[in-house]
Design an enzyme around this catalytic site. Structure first.
Site, PDB file in Angstrom:
ATOM      1  N   CYS A  49       0.846  -1.214   0.000  1.00 27.39           N
ATOM      2  CA  CYS A  49       0.000   0.000   0.000  1.00 27.39           C
ATOM      3  C   CYS A  49       0.872   1.251   0.000  1.00 27.39           C
ATOM      4  CB  CYS A  49      -0.912   0.029   1.223  1.00 27.39           C
ATOM      5  SG  CYS A  49      -1.970  -1.401   1.344  1.00 27.39           S
ATOM      6  N   ARG A  61      -8.007  -4.301  -2.551  1.00 24.11           N
ATOM      7  CA  ARG A  61      -7.596  -3.107  -3.307  1.00 24.11           C
ATOM      8  C   ARG A  61      -8.625  -2.843  -4.395  1.00 24.11           C
ATOM      9  NH1 ARG A  61      -2.448  -2.785  -1.507  1.00 24.11           N
ATOM     10  NH2 ARG A  61      -1.496  -4.805  -1.152  1.00 24.11           N
TER      11      ARG A  61
HETATM   12  C1  BEZ Z   1       0.548  -4.604   1.913  1.00 23.42           C
HETATM   13  O1  BEZ Z   1       1.747  -4.652   1.946  1.00 23.42           O
HETATM   14  O2  BEZ Z   1      -0.068  -3.714   1.296  1.00 23.42           O
HETATM   15  C2  BEZ Z   1      -0.244  -5.669   2.643  1.00 23.42           C
HETATM   16  C3  BEZ Z   1       0.419  -6.617   3.332  1.00 23.42           C
HETATM   17  C4  BEZ Z   1      -0.297  -7.588   4.021  1.00 23.42           C
HETATM   18  C5  BEZ Z   1      -1.674  -7.579   3.996  1.00 23.42           C
HETATM   19  C6  BEZ Z   1      -2.344  -6.606   3.274  1.00 23.42           C
HETATM   20  C7  BEZ Z   1      -1.617  -5.633   2.595  1.00 23.42           C
END
Ligand code: BEZ
Length: 225
Positions: free
Chosen positions: A53, A129
């Site tokens: 993210c 997402r």
């Molecule tokens: C991420 O790095 O965006 C992420 C990592 C683990 C779970 C959900 C998102």
């Protein structure tokens, strides 16, 4: 007898985005009304302080000029508190030198995420997402869902926005991989004619070299300069 809870189905492409009054890192906002007249991209993420993210946030921010060039505002969302959002963007500023300038919705109770179908039960209680692109009249023009494992492609999101806006502006359709389609390059497609008079008209346009056609139902042309 067990009481059945009736849930509204998530909206779909073409529907108006339901009205939401939300808390963001930049104060309260009402969607889609506060964005009337511009496009906006509402995107959810699984959580603050997550690496993928963070790469998305930095990329979206780095492309703000391109989004603004397409009259498009960005709005993030996750099921986190506004305090967590603020600490996360402070971390991004302090450690990566990027100031996040778009608002992030604190959807603490998941009201928006649930209503928009951003929560895949298999993925737990976090939002996936999702991307909702909403046009200046408040209508949803595309819905994309990505899993936690794969970050979004900013160039593709910009391509979609530009394609939608050109399609609206010139009443045309955009081919696969536009603007680099394998059959017609950067040309765009005309909607197939729906009656015999329009077929005749198309054939006359092709005869006059105003458009090109593989057949009467498959015509294409250059976008105006
Ligand atoms: C991420 O790095 O965006 C992420 C990592 C683990 C779970 C959900 C998102």
């Amino acid at each position: 007898m067990e009481q059945q809870v009736q849930r509204e189905l998530p909206p779909q492409i073409g529907d108006r985005l339901p009205t939401f009054n939300v808390q963001t890192t930049q104060g309260r906002k009402t969607l889609p009304e506060d964005y009337a007249g511009s496009w906006f991209m509402l995107f959810s993420h699984p959580g603050d302080f997550t690496p993928v993210c963070t790469t998305e946030f930095v990329s979206f921010e780095g492309n703000q000029q391109s989004f603004q060039g397409l009259n498009t505002e960005l709005i993030g969302l996750s099921i986190d508190t506004v305090f967590a959002h603020m600490k996360w963007i402070e971390w991004i500023q302090d450690n990566l030198g990027v100031a996040i300038t778009f608002p992030i919705i604190a959807d603490e109770l998941g009201m928006v995420a649930n209503r928009l179908g951003m929560i895949a039960p298999e993925a737990g209680t976090r939002a996936v997402r999702s991307v909702f692109i909403v046009d200046p009249t408040g209508h949803i023009r595309i819905i994309l869902n990505y899993p936690a494992e794969v970050g979004r492609n900013t160039n593709e999101l910009l391509r979609i926005l530009e394609a939608l806006q050109l399609a609206d502006g010139y009443d045309v359709k955009m081919p696969a991989n536009w603007p680099g389609n394998e059959l017609i390059g950067d040309k765009v497609i005309l909607a197939p004619p729906t009656d015999v008079m329009k077929v005749q008209e198309r054939m006359e346009q092709a005869e006059a070299n105003e458009i090109e056609c593989f057949d009467w139902w498959f015509c294409y042309k250059d976008l105006p300069e």
